[in-house]
Design an enzyme around this catalytic site. Structure first.
Site, PDB file in Angstrom:
ATOM      1  N   GLY A  79     -53.834  30.630  11.929  1.00 32.79           N
ATOM      2  CA  GLY A  79     -54.990  29.754  12.046  1.00 32.79           C
ATOM      3  C   GLY A  79     -55.169  29.202  13.434  1.00 32.79           C
ATOM      4  O   GLY A  79     -54.459  29.574  14.369  1.00 32.79           O
ATOM      5  N   HIS A 175     -47.746  14.398   9.529  1.00 33.74           N
ATOM      6  CA  HIS A 175     -47.501  15.062  10.814  1.00 33.74           C
ATOM      7  C   HIS A 175     -48.810  14.909  11.579  1.00 33.74           C
ATOM      8  O   HIS A 175     -49.710  15.749  11.470  1.00 33.74           O
ATOM      9  CB  HIS A 175     -47.140  16.538  10.612  1.00 33.74           C
TER      10      HIS A 175
HETATM   11  N1  LIG Z   1     -46.751  22.038  11.803  1.00 34.22           N
HETATM   12  C1  LIG Z   1     -46.388  21.955  13.081  1.00 34.22           C
HETATM   13  O1  LIG Z   1     -45.518  21.140  13.422  1.00 34.22           O
HETATM   14  C2  LIG Z   1     -47.034  22.889  14.062  1.00 34.22           C
HETATM   15  C3  LIG Z   1     -46.538  23.025  15.380  1.00 34.22           C
HETATM   16  C4  LIG Z   1     -47.177  23.923  16.234  1.00 34.22           C
HETATM   17  C5  LIG Z   1     -48.303  24.617  15.807  1.00 34.22           C
HETATM   18  N2  LIG Z   1     -48.752  24.442  14.531  1.00 34.22           N
HETATM   19  C6  LIG Z   1     -49.930  25.133  13.993  1.00 34.22           C
HETATM   20  O2  LIG Z   1     -49.608  26.496  13.727  1.00 34.22           O
HETATM   21  C7  LIG Z   1     -50.835  27.266  13.739  1.00 34.22           C
HETATM   22  C8  LIG Z   1     -50.639  28.514  14.580  1.00 34.22           C
HETATM   23  O3  LIG Z   1     -50.442  28.144  15.932  1.00 34.22           O
HETATM   24  P1  LIG Z   1     -50.157  29.246  17.036  1.00 34.22           P
HETATM   25  O4  LIG Z   1     -49.919  28.515  18.302  1.00 34.22           O
HETATM   26  O5  LIG Z   1     -49.166  30.233  16.551  1.00 34.22           O
HETATM   27  O6  LIG Z   1     -51.585  29.956  17.115  1.00 34.22           O
HETATM   28  P2  LIG Z   1     -51.879  31.458  17.640  1.00 34.22           P
HETATM   29  O7  LIG Z   1     -53.332  31.510  17.940  1.00 34.22           O
HETATM   30  O8  LIG Z   1     -50.902  31.848  18.689  1.00 34.22           O
HETATM   31  O9  LIG Z   1     -51.584  32.357  16.354  1.00 34.22           O
HETATM   32  C9  LIG Z   1     -52.328  32.242  15.175  1.00 34.22           C
HETATM   33  C10 LIG Z   1     -52.333  33.632  14.545  1.00 34.22           C
HETATM   34  O10 LIG Z   1     -52.941  33.525  13.240  1.00 34.22           O
HETATM   35  C11 LIG Z   1     -53.639  34.732  13.038  1.00 34.22           C
HETATM   36  N3  LIG Z   1     -54.583  34.572  11.927  1.00 34.22           N
HETATM   37  C12 LIG Z   1     -55.707  33.826  11.916  1.00 34.22           C
HETATM   38  N4  LIG Z   1     -56.295  33.933  10.700  1.00 34.22           N
HETATM   39  C13 LIG Z   1     -55.515  34.740   9.937  1.00 34.22           C
HETATM   40  C14 LIG Z   1     -55.582  35.205   8.606  1.00 34.22           C
HETATM   41  N5  LIG Z   1     -56.596  34.870   7.797  1.00 34.22           N
HETATM   42  N6  LIG Z   1     -54.610  36.024   8.154  1.00 34.22           N
HETATM   43  C15 LIG Z   1     -53.579  36.384   8.973  1.00 34.22           C
HETATM   44  N7  LIG Z   1     -53.457  35.956  10.239  1.00 34.22           N
HETATM   45  C16 LIG Z   1     -54.411  35.143  10.728  1.00 34.22           C
HETATM   46  C17 LIG Z   1     -54.278  35.027  14.379  1.00 34.22           C
HETATM   47  O11 LIG Z   1     -54.673  36.399  14.511  1.00 34.22           O
HETATM   48  C18 LIG Z   1     -53.136  34.663  15.337  1.00 34.22           C
HETATM   49  O12 LIG Z   1     -52.299  35.767  15.631  1.00 34.22           O
HETATM   50  C19 LIG Z   1     -51.907  26.303  14.263  1.00 34.22           C
HETATM   51  O13 LIG Z   1     -52.638  25.768  13.170  1.00 34.22           O
HETATM   52  C20 LIG Z   1     -51.111  25.207  14.953  1.00 34.22           C
HETATM   53  O14 LIG Z   1     -51.803  23.983  15.000  1.00 34.22           O
HETATM   54  C21 LIG Z   1     -48.128  23.614  13.665  1.00 34.22           C
END
Ligand SMILES: NC(=O)c1ccc[n+]([C@@H]2O[C@H](COP(=O)([O-])OP(=O)(O)OC[C@H]3O[C@@H](n4cnc5c(N)ncnc54)[C@H](O)[C@@H]3O)[C@@H](O)[C@H]2O)c1
Length: 315
Positions: A79, A175
């Site tokens: 996402g 969070h």
């Molecule tokens: N919970 C936490 O503490 C925490 C910490 C860091 C990041 N995050 C969250 O994690 C998520 C991902 O972050 P990131 O930096 O890896 O982003 P990113 O853009 O590097 O990677 C996201 C990936 O999700 C894929 N994707 C999107 N929709 C999809 C679907 N329907 N099916 C399969 N794959 C799909 C994209 O192609 C991409 O490769 C974000 O929402 C971010 O806010 C959470």
């Protein structure tokens, strides 16, 4: 012997790093990376195969949703991330659509899976996944404030001049912006924090505590300004959660779960210290809070509850 299958959906910065640390933490696991852009999952798996060659064990493959069949754990890291000027809650609707699609595709393939939701806003999204799956509470875990707790301990370790594992202190609630530090329950080297401070001749006044909370909450912004994404802290949190589930280890971490009631707020997903084992996450003992912590936790629970209801009204 059953070899645990862990499916990580989203092979970006978080998913790729989570695959690396999970492979190291649970070497026996069969890890499958799934992404809407299959080339990204394949590239991550190839890079990780080279990393694994140094350890002598592999286990990370790229796959698609069909490869989620009979998964034991599904990690959702797919996402959008937070952009400058946004909060995690601003991502709610876009990422809820992505999460619902993932849950719907995987549920039929892996009806017993335990879900670990990292995608933000992880607490309302875990509540949405739980609602959609209509499953036992313990099976849908938000990574919640596990990362904030690690950030808190890292900050206090520096400030107090002790190693982080000597500090028992948790961040509770959302969070996000309304996270709460459980100061009254904090201890260092087996002593209540206040006593440790007194005996060690150190100070941590209310202004310093407010600054610690701001630094915990704004850590992600600072990291993103420098490198575009936060990934290692959350990836280790994911790996530790998966390891505790596979090894049935009763690890305690601050993670989110839909609880029947938190400070008067019903059916809400917020973080409290939970025990993690083969059943998922469970709240064994509700923490003892002082009045200001109870009202801050209630405020946090209200924010998550409202965000959850807004999402459920549209999805
Ligand atoms: N919970 C936490 O503490 C925490 C910490 C860091 C990041 N995050 C969250 O994690 C998520 C991902 O972050 P990131 O930096 O890896 O982003 P990113 O853009 O590097 O990677 C996201 C990936 O999700 C894929 N994707 C999107 N929709 C999809 C679907 N329907 N099916 C399969 N794959 C799909 C994209 O192609 C991409 O490769 C974000 O929402 C971010 O806010 C959470």
């Amino acid at each position: 012997m059953h070899r645990a299958k862990i499916v990580i959906v989203g092979a970006g910065a978080v998913g790729g790093a989570a695959a690396l640390f999970t492979a190291a933490a649970v070497p026996s696991a069969n890890i499958v990376l799934v992404d809407m852009e299959p080339v990204r999952a394949q590239a991550q798996a190839l890079d990780l195969a080279h990393a694994s060659a140094f350890w002598g064990h592999g286990g990370v493959k790229a796959g698609d949703f069909d490869d989620a069949r009979e998964a034991d754990i599904v990690v959702v890291a797919a996402g959008l991330g937070v952009k400058p000027g946004q909060t995690r809650l601003d991502l709610a609707h876009a990422n809820a659509a992505i999460l619902c699609d993932i849950v719907d595709r995987i549920d039929a393939q892996a009806p017993q899976a335990i879900y670990v939701i990292a995608t933000n806003p992880c607490d309302p999204l875990a509540a949405v996944a739980h609602h959609r799956l209509a499953c036992a509470r313990e099976r849908v875990i938000s990574t919640g404030t596990s990362l904030d707790t690690a950030r808190l301990r890292a900050l206090l370790a520096e400030r107090l001049g002790v190693v982080a594992p000597a500090i028992e202190a948790y961040v509770l609630g959302e969070h996000g912006e309304s996270a709460v530090i459980h100061w009254s329950g904090a201890s260092v080297a087996g002593m209540p924090l206040e006593l440790f401070l007194k005996r060690a001749g150190k100070e941590l006044g209310s202004a310093s505590r407010a600054l610690v909370l701001r630094s915990v909450v704004e850590a992600a912004k600072q990291i993103k300004e420098g490198k575009g994404a936060t990934q290692y802290g959350i990836a280790i949190a994911v790996a530790r959660i998966c390891q505790a589930i596979v090894h049935d280890s009763n690890l305690i971490l601050s993670v989110g779960l839909v609880l029947s009631e938190v400070e008067g707020v019903p059916e809400v997903c917020v973080s409290l210290p939970m025990v993690l084992n083969a059943t998922g996450a469970n709240l064994l003992a509700y923490p003892q809070l002082d009045d200001s912590e109870r009202s801050a936790l209630q405020h946090s629970a209200c924010i998550v509850k409202k965000a959850t209801e807004d999402i459920l009204a549209r999805h």
